[in-house]
Design a protein around this motif. Structure first.
Motif, mmCIF file in Angstrom:
data_model
loop_
_atom_site.group_PDB
_atom_site.id
_atom_site.type_symbol
_atom_site.label_atom_id
_atom_site.label_comp_id
_atom_site.label_asym_id
_atom_site.label_seq_id
_atom_site.Cartn_x
_atom_site.Cartn_y
_atom_site.Cartn_z
ATOM 1 N N VAL A 1 -3.114 -31.036 64.550
ATOM 2 C CA VAL A 1 -3.916 -30.397 64.785
ATOM 3 C C VAL A 1 -5.827 -30.759 63.917
ATOM 4 N N GLN A 2 -6.006 -31.317 64.024
ATOM 5 C CA GLN A 2 -8.031 -31.394 64.093
ATOM 6 C C GLN A 2 -9.116 -31.131 63.773
ATOM 7 N N LEU A 3 -9.307 -30.631 62.776
ATOM 8 C CA LEU A 3 -10.551 -29.414 64.018
ATOM 9 C C LEU A 3 -12.034 -30.439 63.078
ATOM 10 N N GLN A 4 -13.417 -30.034 63.941
ATOM 11 C CA GLN A 4 -14.434 -30.053 63.291
ATOM 12 C C GLN A 4 -15.625 -29.481 63.834
ATOM 13 N N ALA A 5 -16.091 -28.893 62.093
ATOM 14 C CA ALA A 5 -16.876 -27.595 62.020
ATOM 15 C C ALA A 5 -18.325 -28.628 62.460
ATOM 16 N N SER A 6 -19.212 -27.680 62.994
ATOM 17 C CA SER A 6 -20.697 -27.960 63.353
ATOM 18 C C SER A 6 -21.129 -26.749 63.539
ATOM 19 N N GLY A 7 -22.608 -26.909 63.166
ATOM 20 C CA GLY A 7 -23.791 -25.686 63.414
ATOM 21 C C GLY A 7 -24.495 -25.223 62.895
ATOM 22 N N SER A 24 -8.782 -30.171 68.226
ATOM 23 C CA SER A 24 -7.931 -31.452 68.428
ATOM 24 C C SER A 24 -6.527 -31.139 68.469
ATOM 25 N N PRO A 25 -5.967 -30.772 69.615
ATOM 26 C CA PRO A 25 -4.226 -30.371 69.643
ATOM 27 C C PRO A 25 -3.779 -31.711 68.867
ATOM 28 N N THR A 26 -3.007 -32.990 68.068
ATOM 29 C CA THR A 26 -2.183 -33.305 67.598
ATOM 30 C C THR A 26 -0.876 -33.501 68.123
ATOM 31 N N GLY A 27 -0.196 -32.507 68.374
ATOM 32 C CA GLY A 27 1.488 -32.095 68.256
ATOM 33 C C GLY A 27 1.637 -31.143 69.620
ATOM 34 N N THR A 28 2.009 -30.371 70.128
ATOM 35 C CA THR A 28 3.051 -29.885 71.054
ATOM 36 C C THR A 28 2.000 -28.613 71.827
#
Length: 125
Positions: A1-7, A24-28
């Protein structure tokens, strides 16, 4: 999984900010299967868990330092989760990180395997 923090940003004491973490899921597994959390690291200090919730969103943890001021929430359909921060104090100044894991049962760094890149929050007049 990929995470993108903002704010993150600069805010005066007593102000509010809402952090977002895009998942952003990258797996199942979809986001609904993940425990999610927010951590922060102030200069010279270790990274600490401030708020986490399990996949069912029925076990929510807040560190005493943020209880009553911060609110964690999630939108599994939109693959995003949030940290609403109100009544901010200078002591809240830190880099804030979002995290996720399918097996985390405590709001501690060692339980989380996926991390966002961090977003700076500065509380100052």
């Amino acid at each position: 999984v990929q995470l993108q923090a903002s704010g993150g940003g600069l805010v005066q004491p007593g102000g509010s900010l809402k952090l977002s973490c895009a998942f952003s899921p990258t797996g199942t597994f979809k986001m609904e299967y993940y425990a999610i959390g927010w951590f922060r690291q102030a200069p010279g200090k270790e990274r600490e868990g401030i708020s986490c919730t399990n996949s069912d969103d029925d076990s929510i943890y807040y560190d005493d330092s943020v209880k009553g001021r911060f609110t964690i929430s999630r939108d599994d359909d939109q693959n995003i989760f949030y940290l609403q921060m109100n009544d901010l104090e200078p002591e809240d100044t830190a880099v804030y990180y979002c995290a996720a894991d399918t097996v985390a049962i405590r709001c501690i760094e060692a339980m989380y395997g996926a991390w966002g890149q961090g977003t700076q929050v500065t509380v100052s007049s």
